[in-house]
Design a protein around this motif. Structure first.
Motif, PDB file in Angstrom:
ATOM      1  N   VAL A 108       0.840  -1.205   0.000  1.00  9.33           N
ATOM      2  CA  VAL A 108       0.000   0.000   0.000  1.00  9.33           C
ATOM      3  C   VAL A 108       0.872   1.250   0.000  1.00  9.33           C
ATOM      4  CG1 VAL A 108      -1.649   1.328   1.393  1.00  9.33           C
ATOM      5  CG2 VAL A 108      -2.023  -1.099   1.026  1.00  9.33           C
ATOM      6  N   THR A 109       1.861   1.310   0.886  1.00  4.81           N
ATOM      7  CA  THR A 109       2.734   2.490   0.935  1.00  4.81           C
ATOM      8  C   THR A 109       3.570   2.606  -0.335  1.00  4.81           C
ATOM      9  OG1 THR A 109       4.446   1.280   2.164  1.00  4.81           O
ATOM     10  CG2 THR A 109       2.829   2.550   3.455  1.00  4.81           C
ATOM     11  N   PHE A 110       3.970   1.490  -0.908  1.00  4.93           N
ATOM     12  CA  PHE A 110       4.732   1.503  -2.153  1.00  4.93           C
ATOM     13  C   PHE A 110       3.907   2.096  -3.300  1.00  4.93           C
ATOM     14  CE2 PHE A 110       5.615  -0.744  -6.177  1.00  4.93           C
ATOM     15  CZ  PHE A 110       6.891  -0.273  -6.418  1.00  4.93           C
ATOM     16  N   ILE A 111       2.665   1.675  -3.408  1.00 10.80           N
ATOM     17  CA  ILE A 111       1.800   2.181  -4.482  1.00 10.80           C
ATOM     18  C   ILE A 111       1.549   3.671  -4.310  1.00 10.80           C
ATOM     19  CG2 ILE A 111      -0.559   2.045  -5.403  1.00 10.80           C
ATOM     20  CD1 ILE A 111      -0.353  -1.015  -4.945  1.00 10.80           C
ATOM     21  N   ILE A 112       1.338   4.123  -3.079  1.00  9.16           N
ATOM     22  CA  ILE A 112       1.119   5.548  -2.844  1.00  9.16           C
ATOM     23  C   ILE A 112       2.374   6.343  -3.188  1.00  9.16           C
ATOM     24  CG2 ILE A 112       0.676   7.289  -1.066  1.00  9.16           C
ATOM     25  CD1 ILE A 112      -1.133   5.198   0.300  1.00  9.16           C
ATOM     26  N   ALA A 113       3.545   5.851  -2.773  1.00  9.50           N
ATOM     27  CA  ALA A 113       4.804   6.550  -3.071  1.00  9.50           C
ATOM     28  C   ALA A 113       5.047   6.617  -4.574  1.00  9.50           C
ATOM     29  CB  ALA A 113       5.971   5.855  -2.378  1.00  9.50           C
ATOM     30  N   GLU A 114       4.853   5.517  -5.264  1.00  4.64           N
ATOM     31  CA  GLU A 114       5.062   5.496  -6.708  1.00  4.64           C
ATOM     32  C   GLU A 114       4.066   6.417  -7.416  1.00  4.64           C
ATOM     33  OE1 GLU A 114       7.326   3.554  -8.812  1.00  4.64           O
ATOM     34  OE2 GLU A 114       8.403   3.460  -6.920  1.00  4.64           O
ATOM     35  N   ALA A 115       2.823   6.450  -6.949  1.00  3.99           N
ATOM     36  CA  ALA A 115       1.822   7.327  -7.562  1.00  3.99           C
ATOM     37  C   ALA A 115       2.195   8.797  -7.376  1.00  3.99           C
ATOM     38  CB  ALA A 115       0.438   7.045  -6.964  1.00  3.99           C
ATOM     39  N   CYS A 116       2.659   9.153  -6.178  1.00  8.44           N
ATOM     40  CA  CYS A 116       3.070  10.544  -5.943  1.00  8.44           C
ATOM     41  C   CYS A 116       4.260  10.920  -6.816  1.00  8.44           C
ATOM     42  CB  CYS A 116       3.427  10.750  -4.468  1.00  8.44           C
ATOM     43  SG  CYS A 116       2.014  10.782  -3.366  1.00  8.44           S
ATOM     44  N   LEU A 117       5.243  10.046  -6.885  1.00 12.47           N
ATOM     45  CA  LEU A 117       6.436  10.354  -7.676  1.00 12.47           C
ATOM     46  C   LEU A 117       6.124  10.407  -9.169  1.00 12.47           C
ATOM     47  CD1 LEU A 117       9.049   8.186  -5.751  1.00 12.47           C
ATOM     48  CD2 LEU A 117       8.827  10.673  -5.718  1.00 12.47           C
ATOM     49  N   LEU A 118       5.293   9.490  -9.635  1.00 13.20           N
ATOM     50  CA  LEU A 118       4.935   9.479 -11.053  1.00 13.20           C
ATOM     51  C   LEU A 118       4.074  10.690 -11.415  1.00 13.20           C
ATOM     52  CD1 LEU A 118       5.058   7.968 -13.750  1.00 13.20           C
ATOM     53  CD2 LEU A 118       2.980   6.771 -13.053  1.00 13.20           C
ATOM     54  N   ALA A 119       3.082  10.975 -10.596  1.00 13.62           N
ATOM     55  CA  ALA A 119       2.221  12.124 -10.869  1.00 13.62           C
ATOM     56  C   ALA A 119       3.010  13.428 -10.801  1.00 13.62           C
ATOM     57  CB  ALA A 119       1.064  12.156  -9.872  1.00 13.62           C
ATOM     58  N   GLY A 120       3.913  13.534  -9.835  1.00 16.18           N
ATOM     59  CA  GLY A 120       4.738  14.734  -9.738  1.00 16.18           C
ATOM     60  C   GLY A 120       5.646  14.900 -10.934  1.00 16.18           C
ATOM     61  N   SER A 121       6.228  13.813 -11.391  1.00 15.30           N
ATOM     62  CA  SER A 121       7.121  13.884 -12.554  1.00 15.30           C
ATOM     63  C   SER A 121       6.364  14.262 -13.818  1.00 15.30           C
ATOM     64  CB  SER A 121       7.832  12.546 -12.752  1.00 15.30           C
ATOM     65  OG  SER A 121       8.663  12.256 -11.663  1.00 15.30           O
ATOM     66  N   VAL A 122       5.209  13.669 -14.011  1.00 14.14           N
ATOM     67  CA  VAL A 122       4.418  13.972 -15.209  1.00 14.14           C
ATOM     68  C   VAL A 122       3.915  15.409 -15.167  1.00 14.14           C
ATOM     69  CG1 VAL A 122       2.244  13.438 -16.383  1.00 14.14           C
ATOM     70  CG2 VAL A 122       3.759  11.595 -15.674  1.00 14.14           C
ATOM     71  N   ARG A 123       3.413  15.824 -14.026  1.00 17.27           N
ATOM     72  CA  ARG A 123       2.866  17.182 -13.916  1.00 17.27           C
ATOM     73  C   ARG A 123       3.969  18.231 -14.002  1.00 17.27           C
ATOM     74  NH1 ARG A 123      -0.688  20.199 -15.539  1.00 17.27           N
ATOM     75  NH2 ARG A 123      -1.347  21.820 -14.149  1.00 17.27           N
ATOM     76  N   ASN A 124       5.139  17.927 -13.476  1.00 16.05           N
ATOM     77  CA  ASN A 124       6.252  18.872 -13.543  1.00 16.05           C
ATOM     78  C   ASN A 124       6.741  19.037 -14.978  1.00 16.05           C
ATOM     79  OD1 ASN A 124       8.208  20.491 -11.885  1.00 16.05           O
ATOM     80  ND2 ASN A 124       9.623  19.219 -13.057  1.00 16.05           N
ATOM     81  N   ALA A 125       6.609  17.993 -15.778  1.00 14.84           N
ATOM     82  CA  ALA A 125       7.069  18.052 -17.162  1.00 14.84           C
ATOM     83  C   ALA A 125       6.087  18.783 -18.067  1.00 14.84           C
ATOM     84  CB  ALA A 125       7.297  16.647 -17.706  1.00 14.84           C
ATOM     85  N   TYR A 126       4.867  19.007 -17.589  1.00 13.78           N
ATOM     86  CA  TYR A 126       3.851  19.675 -18.420  1.00 13.78           C
ATOM     87  C   TYR A 126       4.118  21.175 -18.436  1.00 13.78           C
ATOM     88  CZ  TYR A 126      -0.613  21.456 -19.992  1.00 13.78           C
ATOM     89  OH  TYR A 126      -1.593  22.122 -20.677  1.00 13.78           O
ATOM     90  N   HIS A 127       4.236  21.721 -19.610  1.00 10.54           N
ATOM     91  CA  HIS A 127       4.435  23.165 -19.791  1.00 10.54           C
ATOM     92  C   HIS A 127       3.400  23.683 -20.768  1.00 10.54           C
ATOM     93  CE1 HIS A 127       8.996  22.642 -18.820  1.00 10.54           C
ATOM     94  NE2 HIS A 127       8.220  22.414 -17.797  1.00 10.54           N
ATOM     95  N   THR A 128       2.754  24.775 -20.409  1.00  9.45           N
ATOM     96  CA  THR A 128       1.774  25.355 -21.321  1.00  9.45           C
ATOM     97  C   THR A 128       2.499  26.020 -22.478  1.00  9.45           C
ATOM     98  OG1 THR A 128       1.730  27.395 -20.055  1.00  9.45           O
ATOM     99  CG2 THR A 128       0.071  25.741 -19.508  1.00  9.45           C
ATOM    100  N   LYS A 129       1.917  25.929 -23.630  1.00 11.00           N
ATOM    101  CA  LYS A 129       2.524  26.499 -24.834  1.00 11.00           C
ATOM    102  C   LYS A 129       1.666  27.625 -25.407  1.00 11.00           C
ATOM    103  CE  LYS A 129       5.683  23.141 -25.375  1.00 11.00           C
ATOM    104  NZ  LYS A 129       6.149  22.864 -24.076  1.00 11.00           N
ATOM    105  N   TYR A 130       0.734  28.118 -24.623  1.00 16.54           N
ATOM    106  CA  TYR A 130      -0.205  29.109 -25.137  1.00 16.54           C
ATOM    107  C   TYR A 130       0.396  30.511 -25.117  1.00 16.54           C
ATOM    108  CZ  TYR A 130      -3.357  25.264 -24.232  1.00 16.54           C
ATOM    109  OH  TYR A 130      -3.950  24.033 -24.208  1.00 16.54           O
ATOM    110  N   ARG A 131      -0.011  31.284 -26.068  1.00 17.42           N
ATOM    111  CA  ARG A 131       0.333  32.705 -26.131  1.00 17.42           C
ATOM    112  C   ARG A 131      -0.967  33.482 -26.014  1.00 17.42           C
ATOM    113  NH1 ARG A 131       5.205  34.533 -28.525  1.00 17.42           N
ATOM    114  NH2 ARG A 131       6.620  32.833 -28.873  1.00 17.42           N
ATOM    115  N   SER A 132      -0.869  34.655 -25.480  1.00 18.89           N
ATOM    116  CA  SER A 132      -2.058  35.504 -25.424  1.00 18.89           C
ATOM    117  C   SER A 132      -1.713  36.871 -25.992  1.00 18.89           C
ATOM    118  CB  SER A 132      -2.574  35.623 -23.991  1.00 18.89           C
ATOM    119  OG  SER A 132      -1.645  36.328 -23.206  1.00 18.89           O
ATOM    120  N   VAL A 133      -2.719  37.524 -26.493  1.00 21.76           N
ATOM    121  CA  VAL A 133      -2.551  38.868 -27.032  1.00 21.76           C
ATOM    122  C   VAL A 133      -2.368  39.813 -25.849  1.00 21.76           C
ATOM    123  CG1 VAL A 133      -3.614  40.633 -28.478  1.00 21.76           C
ATOM    124  CG2 VAL A 133      -4.009  38.216 -28.959  1.00 21.76           C
ATOM    125  N   LEU A 134      -1.619  40.894 -26.051  1.00 21.44           N
ATOM    126  CA  LEU A 134      -1.310  41.823 -24.963  1.00 21.44           C
ATOM    127  C   LEU A 134      -2.550  42.355 -24.259  1.00 21.44           C
ATOM    128  CD1 LEU A 134       1.685  43.912 -26.292  1.00 21.44           C
ATOM    129  CD2 LEU A 134       1.665  42.257 -24.454  1.00 21.44           C
TER     130      LEU A 134
END
Length: 181
Positions: free
Chosen positions: A98-124
């Motif tokens: 149980v603790t292993f699955i929670i740790a792996e989920a936190c590390l995986l979710a953190g890694s995936v979310r940290n790698a996400y970068h928005t590419k949007y531009r907005s007008v001034l």
């Protein structure tokens, strides 16, 4: 008897996984809004926290694999001798997963979310873009569960070894069946 070498190797792997998770928490990506001639966009720092999080994930996975390989995941091999050690080994086995699955989920979710970068531009004249980043504490929670997993898996291995050392008594009822003649 529990192998001291295995306990030390598992401890070192868990310690490295913890250190990488803490480093990933400290090096989370941050963003700032930059302005071009006609638009605004997000500029992100280096993406090292993703690699640190994945490294922590892999070291924890290796540590768990070593313990489960040494104990044959409690499903293969001969039966454990009954008693307190076996009951604790079963409880710690479930808790370890149980603790292993929670740790792996936190590390995986953190890694995936940290790698996400928005590419949007907005007008001034429009609203500035949303520079989403990873929330604080995701890798920290993963690091905490790495510690819990390390402690529980080492206790699991010790209690498994204690219950595996005993010999299951055989009962001799005294009456045996012979070959039919």
């Amino acid at each position: 008897m529990a192998s001291t070498l295995l306990l030390v190797v598992v401890f070192v792997f868990d310690l490295v996984a913890f250190a990488l998770a803490v480093a990933a928490e400290q090096r989370r990506a941050s963003a700032r809004i930059a302005q071009d001639t006609n638009s605004r966009y997000c500029v992100y720092e280096s993406d090292i926290a993703t690699g640190l999080g994945v490294g922590a994930l892999l070291f924890l996975l290796l540590s768990q694999f070593l313990v489960m390989f040494a104990t044959r995941c409690m499903c293969c091999g001969r039966a454990l001798s009954p008693g307190r050690s076996r009951a604790l080994a079963v409880f710690l086995f479930i808790t370890c997963w149980v603790t292993f699955i929670i740790a792996e989920a936190c590390l995986l979710a953190g890694s995936v979310r940290n790698a996400y970068h928005t590419k949007y531009r907005s007008v001034l004249s429009a609203n500035p873009p949303s520079c989403e980043t990873l929330r604080k504490g995701v890798f920290g929670a993963g690091a905490a569960f790495v510690v819990f997993t390390g402690i529980v898996s080492e206790f699991y291995y010790v209690f498994y070894s204690k219950s595996d050392d005993g010999v299951i008594p055989t009962r001799d009822n005294g009456i045996r069946m012979g070959a039919f003649n």
